[in-house]
Design a protein around this motif. Structure first.
Motif, short mmCIF file in Angstrom:
data_model
loop_
_atom_site.label_atom_id
_atom_site.label_comp_id
_atom_site.label_asym_id
_atom_site.label_seq_id
_atom_site.Cartn_x
_atom_site.Cartn_y
_atom_site.Cartn_z
N ASP A 75 -0.35 8.07 -5.35
CA ASP A 75 -0.72 9.27 -4.41
C ASP A 75 -1.57 8.61 -3.22
OD1 ASP A 75 0.70 11.14 -5.48
OD2 ASP A 75 -0.97 11.89 -7.02
N ALA A 76 -1.53 8.93 -2.00
CA ALA A 76 -2.61 8.47 -1.06
C ALA A 76 -4.20 8.70 -1.12
CB ALA A 76 -2.03 9.09 0.21
N SER A 77 -4.78 7.73 -0.58
CA SER A 77 -6.39 7.85 -0.67
C SER A 77 -6.80 7.00 0.35
CB SER A 77 -6.57 6.98 -2.04
OG SER A 77 -7.76 6.68 -2.05
N PRO A 78 -7.93 7.73 0.90
CA PRO A 78 -8.64 7.15 1.88
C PRO A 78 -9.29 5.56 1.45
CG PRO A 78 -9.47 9.25 1.50
CD PRO A 78 -8.42 9.01 0.26
N ILE A 79 -9.27 5.58 0.22
CA ILE A 79 -9.98 4.09 -0.07
C ILE A 79 -8.63 3.14 -0.01
CG2 ILE A 79 -10.70 2.85 -2.12
CD1 ILE A 79 -12.13 5.24 -3.11
N LEU A 80 -7.60 3.53 -0.42
CA LEU A 80 -6.37 2.94 -0.30
C LEU A 80 -5.79 2.54 1.29
CD1 LEU A 80 -4.00 1.40 -1.53
CD2 LEU A 80 -2.77 3.24 -1.50
N ASP A 81 -6.34 3.41 2.08
CA ASP A 81 -5.84 3.16 3.39
C ASP A 81 -6.85 2.19 4.12
OD1 ASP A 81 -4.08 5.33 3.41
OD2 ASP A 81 -5.38 6.84 4.12
N GLY A 82 -7.95 2.05 3.53
CA GLY A 82 -9.08 1.03 4.26
C GLY A 82 -9.05 -0.13 3.30
N ILE A 83 -8.03 -0.60 2.33
CA ILE A 83 -7.98 -2.02 1.82
C ILE A 83 -7.20 -2.86 2.85
CG2 ILE A 83 -6.78 -3.24 0.14
CD1 ILE A 83 -7.62 -0.93 -1.95
N ASN A 84 -7.67 -3.84 2.99
CA ASN A 84 -7.06 -4.91 3.86
C ASN A 84 -6.94 -6.24 3.39
OD1 ASN A 84 -9.51 -5.90 4.14
ND2 ASN A 84 -9.51 -5.00 6.29
N THR A 85 -7.57 -6.48 1.92
CA THR A 85 -7.37 -7.69 1.30
C THR A 85 -6.56 -7.82 -0.09
OG1 THR A 85 -9.50 -7.74 -0.14
CG2 THR A 85 -9.37 -8.56 2.43
N LYS B 7 0.93 -1.27 -0.12
CA LYS B 7 0.08 0.03 0.00
C LYS B 7 0.87 1.28 -0.07
CE LYS B 7 -3.32 -0.13 2.93
NZ LYS B 7 -4.31 -0.46 4.36
N ILE B 8 2.05 1.06 0.63
CA ILE B 8 2.79 2.08 0.71
C ILE B 8 3.55 2.43 -0.89
CG2 ILE B 8 5.20 2.85 1.64
CD1 ILE B 8 4.66 1.74 4.22
N GLU B 9 3.96 1.45 -1.55
CA GLU B 9 4.29 1.35 -2.70
C GLU B 9 3.21 2.10 -3.76
OE1 GLU B 9 7.48 1.28 -3.60
OE2 GLU B 9 8.23 0.35 -1.65
N ILE B 10 2.00 1.47 -3.56
CA ILE B 10 0.87 2.08 -4.40
C ILE B 10 0.91 3.74 -4.29
CG2 ILE B 10 -1.56 1.99 -4.84
CD1 ILE B 10 -1.21 -0.96 -4.01
#
Length: 474
Positions: free
Chosen positions: A71-81, A63-66
């Motif tokens: 760029d950062a995204s709240p959607i990305l922050d919430g991903i866990n699978t 997720k850090i590499e993405i």
């Protein structure tokens, strides 16, 4: 440096107007990661190298590499699978068409989440990757695990758009690392270090082979002094058994029964070990080209030049090397034995050349290349068949004496003794000689289209046309 064919294929795959699922694999330090990164230069790419950590740690890292790329995204922050990661990137690819996701050391991810291949299958079959031509690259050093991904029983079977196995580089590719070396120096260097890019990158083009060998292999702190052991430990269980098998082959035990006698192991128990060494391209199982394909008279030879050099010269002198006498080891143990060592190494290099580049000499490539052995009266170093049905036979001489007419006549006689190519009127005779040939052989080759003198320079650097152009202008 090198890998032009593989690089071109990858760039073409990344440029294609469709989604891609690329599986790339090969043993450690073979240059997989560098090749993939170079192929993706100038393209939108998320490169992630997995670690032997729990799945949650790898998830946070990717997720850090993405975020670094998209760029950062709240959607990305919430991903866990992982499935959510893939769908997130498929959506991103609609904005950045052709986005590349490289998952390096993919087996690490699978070892912590065995469902991952099934997740990828479901994602691929959903059609989402095709919407933005997402490029998925799965890369790994664990060859058996990577090949297993493509097996019929596994979820990703039939879904790859490209598979790429990286092997050691050829002599010509290795030449790019040593632009100041002569052809003979390059042959000796290749026979010492082989074609693994990491090993070659440690060499210094500004010093000779002796000092590169001392610095890398014959010094207590040399980065390659333990490399054969480290390679086996990283790739295989029971590295001691594998090392013993390699040592037996290096010392001349070439068939199954002799290896078994040497190690006090049954031939049945040896086969799985040899099979794994073959899969790593450290060992090759070969048969004489004129033998019955069903016959069991096979030989095992070392495919890995560094491994062979280490077992011939380094292993038996480790005590002196650790004591700091590396230069003395080279001068007294290696220099005197190098000519004999190069004899068999030269045959191996000539065989590789015949397989890959013989079309430069004969006008048509080889369809198979090998050797003929097992006869009481004769062996033939190089033999094979071309795509137009012609046969060829070659002699390899790493000696200071030029190849003379008697040697050529003997090669012709031996080609008539073997049933390989028997009755075929189209035959070629190849002369691979470090010291060239005598004047009578040179004159004969000018008038007899079946006789071909192949120089070290042609093998190492250029096609015949390039060599002739250089000679005519000098």
């Amino acid at each position: 440096m090198g890998r032009e064919r593989e690089l071109k294929a990858l760039k073409s795959e990344f440029a294609a107007n469709r989604a891609a699922l690329v599986v790339a694999y090969g043993r450690r330090r073979i240059g997989k990661s560098r090749l993939l990164r170079e192929a993706a230069l100038g393209l939108p790419e998320i490169y992630f190298q997995a670690t032997q950590s729990v799945s949650a740690i790898n998830m946070e890292q990717i997720k850090i590499e993405i975020a670094n790329v998209l760029d950062a995204s709240p959607i990305l922050d919430g991903i866990n699978t992982w499935e959510a990661v893939f769908h997130y990137l498929a959506d991103a690819a609609r904005v950045k068409p052709g986005l590349i996701l490289t998952l390096d050391e993919f087996p690490y991810l699978v070892s912590n989440d065995e469902s991952l291949p099934s997740v990828l299958q479901r994602f691929w079959d959903s059609g989402k990757p095709q919407e933005g031509n997402l490029k998925l690259v799965l890369c790994g050093s664990a060859i058996s695990q990577m090949e297993d991904l493509l097996a019929e029983r596994n979820p990703l079977y039939g879904r790859k758009t490209m598979s790429l196995e990286l092997r050691q580089m050829s002599l010509r590719e290795v030449g790019a690392f040593f632009p100041s070396y002569s052809a003979e120096e390059l042959f000796k260097t290749y026979a010492t270090f082989g074609g693994v890019p990491h090993y070659l990158s440690l060499c210094d083009n500004d010093v000779d082979l002796r000092m590169n060998t001392v610095n890398l292999l014959l010094s207590p702190t040399g980065p390659l002094i333990d490399e054969p052991t480290n390679l086996l430990q990283s790739e295989l269980r029971e590295p001691g058994t594998y090392s013993s098998i390699i040592a037996a082959i290096a010392e001349g035990s070439l068939d199954l029964s002799r290896i078994g006698d040497r190690l006090k192991m049954s031939t049945t128990s040896l086969l799985p070990y040899l099979s794994k060494l073959e899969r790593l391209h450290i060992v090759a199982s070969v048969r004489s080209l004129d033998a019955d394909p069903k016959a069991r008279n096979r030989r095992f030879v070392l495919n890995d030049h560094l491994m062979r050099f280490w077992h011939n010269f380094v292993r038996s002198n480790l005590g002196a090397i650790v004591a700091g006498h590396g230069e003395a080891v080279y001068d007294h143990a290696i220099s005197g034995g190098m000519s004999e060592f190069m004899g068999s190494a030269f045959e191996s290099i000539c065989l590789d050349y015949s397989s890959k580049h013989l079309g430069e000499i004969l006008g048509v490539p080889a369809s198979e290349a090998g050797s003929i052995w097992g006869h009481a009266d004769f062996d033939i170093d190089i033999a094979g068949r071309t795509l137009d049905g012609s046969f060829f036979y070659g002699e390899c001489k790493w000696k200071s004496k030029p190849f003379d007419l008697s040697m050529l006549m003997k090669l012709r006689e031996r080609s008539e003794l073997t049933k390989y190519g028997g009755g075929n009127e189209s035959k070629h005779y190849l002369i691979f000689s470090k010291s060239g040939c005598t004047h009578d052989v040179a004159r004969l080759s000018e008038h007899d289209p079946s006789v071909h003198m192949i120089s070290l320079q042609e093998m190492a650097f250029a096609t015949r046309r390039d060599v002739e152009a250089t000679m005519s202008s000098s």
